[in-house]
Design a protein around this motif. Sequence first.
Motif, PDB file in Angstrom:
ATOM      1  N   THR A 101      -3.526   2.877   2.427  1.00  0.00           N
ATOM      2  CA  THR A 101      -4.869   2.471   2.859  1.00  0.00           C
ATOM      3  C   THR A 101      -5.612   3.637   3.492  1.00  0.00           C
ATOM      4  OG1 THR A 101      -4.146   1.662   5.047  1.00  0.00           O
ATOM      5  CG2 THR A 101      -4.116   0.085   3.227  1.00  0.00           C
ATOM      6  N   GLU A 102      -4.897   4.524   4.171  1.00  0.00           N
ATOM      7  CA  GLU A 102      -5.543   5.699   4.749  1.00  0.00           C
ATOM      8  C   GLU A 102      -6.028   6.656   3.660  1.00  0.00           C
ATOM      9  OE1 GLU A 102      -3.489   6.178   9.143  1.00  0.00           O
ATOM     10  OE2 GLU A 102      -2.508   7.106   7.422  1.00  0.00           O
ATOM     11  N   LEU A 103      -5.220   6.853   2.628  1.00  0.00           N
ATOM     12  CA  LEU A 103      -5.649   7.703   1.520  1.00  0.00           C
ATOM     13  C   LEU A 103      -6.936   7.164   0.896  1.00  0.00           C
ATOM     14  CD1 LEU A 103      -2.190   8.356  -0.190  1.00  0.00           C
ATOM     15  CD2 LEU A 103      -3.602  10.060   0.962  1.00  0.00           C
ATOM     16  N   HIS A 104      -7.011   5.858   0.771  1.00  0.00           N
ATOM     17  CA  HIS A 104      -8.213   5.229   0.214  1.00  0.00           C
ATOM     18  C   HIS A 104      -9.396   5.361   1.170  1.00  0.00           C
ATOM     19  CE1 HIS A 104     -10.734   1.705  -1.081  1.00  0.00           C
ATOM     20  NE2 HIS A 104     -10.511   2.298  -2.236  1.00  0.00           N
ATOM     21  N   LEU A 105      -9.150   5.122   2.452  1.00  0.00           N
ATOM     22  CA  LEU A 105     -10.196   5.239   3.471  1.00  0.00           C
ATOM     23  C   LEU A 105     -10.782   6.644   3.517  1.00  0.00           C
ATOM     24  CD1 LEU A 105     -11.682   4.073   6.027  1.00  0.00           C
ATOM     25  CD2 LEU A 105      -9.724   4.893   7.350  1.00  0.00           C
ATOM     26  N   LEU A 106      -9.929   7.640   3.351  1.00  0.00           N
ATOM     27  CA  LEU A 106     -10.359   9.034   3.419  1.00  0.00           C
ATOM     28  C   LEU A 106     -11.024   9.505   2.125  1.00  0.00           C
ATOM     29  CD1 LEU A 106      -7.211  10.429   5.251  1.00  0.00           C
ATOM     30  CD2 LEU A 106      -9.535  10.358   6.181  1.00  0.00           C
ATOM     31  N   GLY A 107     -11.045   8.654   1.108  1.00  0.00           N
ATOM     32  CA  GLY A 107     -11.667   9.023  -0.155  1.00  0.00           C
ATOM     33  C   GLY A 107     -10.796   9.894  -1.035  1.00  0.00           C
ATOM     34  N   VAL A 108      -9.529   9.992  -0.705  1.00  0.00           N
ATOM     35  CA  VAL A 108      -8.602  10.802  -1.504  1.00  0.00           C
ATOM     36  C   VAL A 108      -8.206  10.054  -2.775  1.00  0.00           C
ATOM     37  CG1 VAL A 108      -6.337  11.933  -1.512  1.00  0.00           C
ATOM     38  CG2 VAL A 108      -7.747  11.975   0.553  1.00  0.00           C
ATOM     39  N   THR A 109      -8.092   8.723  -2.689  1.00  0.00           N
ATOM     40  CA  THR A 109      -7.728   7.895  -3.836  1.00  0.00           C
ATOM     41  C   THR A 109      -8.752   6.786  -4.018  1.00  0.00           C
ATOM     42  OG1 THR A 109      -6.392   6.333  -2.542  1.00  0.00           O
ATOM     43  CG2 THR A 109      -5.288   8.313  -3.362  1.00  0.00           C
ATOM     44  N   GLU A 110      -8.736   6.193  -5.198  1.00  0.00           N
ATOM     45  CA  GLU A 110      -9.711   5.145  -5.511  1.00  0.00           C
ATOM     46  C   GLU A 110      -9.115   3.749  -5.437  1.00  0.00           C
ATOM     47  OE1 GLU A 110     -11.370   6.065  -9.306  1.00  0.00           O
ATOM     48  OE2 GLU A 110     -12.485   7.820  -8.554  1.00  0.00           O
ATOM     49  N   ARG A 111      -7.795   3.634  -5.273  1.00  0.00           N
ATOM     50  CA  ARG A 111      -7.191   2.312  -5.204  1.00  0.00           C
ATOM     51  C   ARG A 111      -5.934   2.366  -4.355  1.00  0.00           C
ATOM     52  NH1 ARG A 111      -2.881   1.497  -8.943  1.00  0.00           N
ATOM     53  NH2 ARG A 111      -2.532   3.289 -10.331  1.00  0.00           N
ATOM     54  N   THR A 112      -5.357   1.214  -4.130  1.00  0.00           N
ATOM     55  CA  THR A 112      -4.103   1.089  -3.394  1.00  0.00           C
ATOM     56  C   THR A 112      -3.114   0.294  -4.246  1.00  0.00           C
ATOM     57  OG1 THR A 112      -4.974  -0.885  -2.285  1.00  0.00           O
ATOM     58  CG2 THR A 112      -5.164   1.212  -1.101  1.00  0.00           C
ATOM     59  N   PRO A 113      -1.815   0.422  -3.986  1.00  0.00           N
ATOM     60  CA  PRO A 113      -0.831  -0.319  -4.791  1.00  0.00           C
ATOM     61  C   PRO A 113      -0.621  -1.735  -4.270  1.00  0.00           C
ATOM     62  CG  PRO A 113       0.306   1.075  -3.232  1.00  0.00           C
ATOM     63  CD  PRO A 113      -1.172   1.329  -3.019  1.00  0.00           C
ATOM     64  N   ARG A 114       0.017  -2.553  -5.075  1.00  0.00           N
ATOM     65  CA  ARG A 114       0.501  -3.847  -4.625  1.00  0.00           C
ATOM     66  C   ARG A 114       1.869  -3.631  -3.980  1.00  0.00           C
ATOM     67  NH1 ARG A 114       0.246  -7.998  -9.477  1.00  0.00           N
ATOM     68  NH2 ARG A 114       0.659  -9.456  -7.760  1.00  0.00           N
ATOM     69  N   MET A 115       2.086  -4.263  -2.839  1.00  0.00           N
ATOM     70  CA  MET A 115       3.312  -4.092  -2.078  1.00  0.00           C
ATOM     71  C   MET A 115       4.194  -5.340  -2.218  1.00  0.00           C
ATOM     72  SD  MET A 115       2.881  -1.029  -0.796  1.00  0.00           S
ATOM     73  CE  MET A 115       4.356  -1.026   0.241  1.00  0.00           C
ATOM     74  N   PHE A 116       5.471  -5.113  -2.514  1.00  0.00           N
ATOM     75  CA  PHE A 116       6.423  -6.203  -2.701  1.00  0.00           C
ATOM     76  C   PHE A 116       7.537  -6.093  -1.663  1.00  0.00           C
ATOM     77  CE2 PHE A 116       4.128  -5.811  -6.582  1.00  0.00           C
ATOM     78  CZ  PHE A 116       4.020  -7.103  -7.073  1.00  0.00           C
ATOM     79  N   SER A 117       7.618  -7.104  -0.799  1.00  0.00           N
ATOM     80  CA  SER A 117       8.705  -7.130   0.177  1.00  0.00           C
ATOM     81  C   SER A 117       9.925  -7.742  -0.489  1.00  0.00           C
ATOM     82  CB  SER A 117       8.307  -7.963   1.407  1.00  0.00           C
ATOM     83  OG  SER A 117       8.170  -9.330   1.071  1.00  0.00           O
ATOM     84  N   CYS A 118      11.045  -7.055  -0.420  1.00  0.00           N
ATOM     85  CA  CYS A 118      12.275  -7.498  -1.077  1.00  0.00           C
ATOM     86  C   CYS A 118      13.308  -7.802  -0.005  1.00  0.00           C
ATOM     87  CB  CYS A 118      12.770  -6.423  -2.041  1.00  0.00           C
ATOM     88  SG  CYS A 118      11.529  -5.994  -3.303  1.00  0.00           S
ATOM     89  N   GLU A 119      13.482  -9.092   0.281  1.00  0.00           N
ATOM     90  CA  GLU A 119      14.343  -9.555   1.362  1.00  0.00           C
ATOM     91  C   GLU A 119      15.580 -10.249   0.806  1.00  0.00           C
ATOM     92  OE1 GLU A 119      11.949 -11.266   4.892  1.00  0.00           O
ATOM     93  OE2 GLU A 119      10.789 -11.819   3.120  1.00  0.00           O
ATOM     94  N   THR A 120      16.630 -10.302   1.620  1.00  0.00           N
ATOM     95  CA  THR A 120      17.806 -11.050   1.214  1.00  0.00           C
ATOM     96  C   THR A 120      17.494 -12.542   1.168  1.00  0.00           C
ATOM     97  OG1 THR A 120      20.046 -11.737   1.834  1.00  0.00           O
ATOM     98  CG2 THR A 120      18.639 -10.986   3.620  1.00  0.00           C
TER      99      THR A 120
END
Length: 392
Positions: A248-267
């Motif tokens: 999100t910081e990379l996007h906020l700073l204008g370095v990137t144009e999107r963010t990834p989807r995050m997947f929490s992998c729990e037991t």
Amino acid sequence: MNGPSLALRQRSMGDLSAEFPLFPPLTRGCPKTSTDEIAFPLDVVYDYAKVDRRLFEQAPGPDLARWSPLLPPLDAPTLGEGGTPLVPFGDVHVKDESRNPTWSHKDRLNRVAVSAALASGAPGVVVASSGNHGASAAAYAARAGLPAIVLASADSPPAVQAFLRAYGAKVVSVPGEKRWPLLREIVDRLGYHPVSNQTVTHTGHPFGPEGYKTIAYELFLQLGEVPAAVFTPTGYAELLYGVWKGFTELHLLGVTERTPRMFSCETAAGGPHAKALAAGLPAAVVELGPTDAYGVAGSVGGHRGVVAVRDSGGEAVLVTDEEMRRAQRELARAGLWQELSGTAGLAGHRRLRRDFDGPVVCIATSSGFKDLGVGGERYPVLEDPTLDDLIP
């Protein structure tokens, strides 16, 4: 370009208007927004307007000071953490965090948390952990010249207990239910700096996830683009949230144009973040069943994991021990030996069986030598071996 920290203050994740000075770190959650049922963690706010975008043009390497403007002050000396390899692995990439100095991702957190202990003038560091976190905290405390107390569970692996003691930490094995009251007493009476959770739902150290942000920065530079999805082994979700915040910081700073989807992998034996997300809660506590994946086996979730999955459009994935064992064997046969818990990301991707429009990263968190039972095996000795005995 690297320069001093641009960290400004702490801010409650329960109410963004509730702000506090950067020091002291509020290690018992937000005092304004937390309740008896839900504790809200603190986040660190930076002066993003002063960040030089050329910071993201250099190749990543070991030592988190590489990213110092976007981290709290790094007063603790480095052990060479970060700069871990991104390994192509069939249809995914594996970010191998076992290549850190104490062979786990926790080194990124502890470089930052032990720095906070030094900056706060604490006489030592205390941690409740039976594995990666305890070993890493002990190592970074030793490097910084601070004593460390590690409260380990009575059934933690012998190899890991030896690992903890090698750094000169005071390691005490106590029943699980007694670790947390003892931790609080050490903090209150001795003034030691805590790097473990002390609240009803997880808040942990407010600076800890900041160390994990650097994984996102490295992934962007290593891939040359933002991944479409990141699958992360998830216990308390500090890693999950830290990686999300970095993107999100990379996007906020204008370095990137999107963010990834995050997947929490729990037991599947627990899954507090999956429960919270399904119920629309800020955090949840569940009953924990039996599992050998002790590194991600927790009954207590936290708001950070909920935020990362919800805001990224990701999902919570529950994986069984057998699914993690299959992922562990798959990785080992390709030369990557991971702790069972550390394979939850790949196991989650394999369970989901979904195609993505772009690269997929599975984070692998720690070395296989830290698993239960490792080091206790005895293998037969061949007194008179023949070639037939040697052919795989």
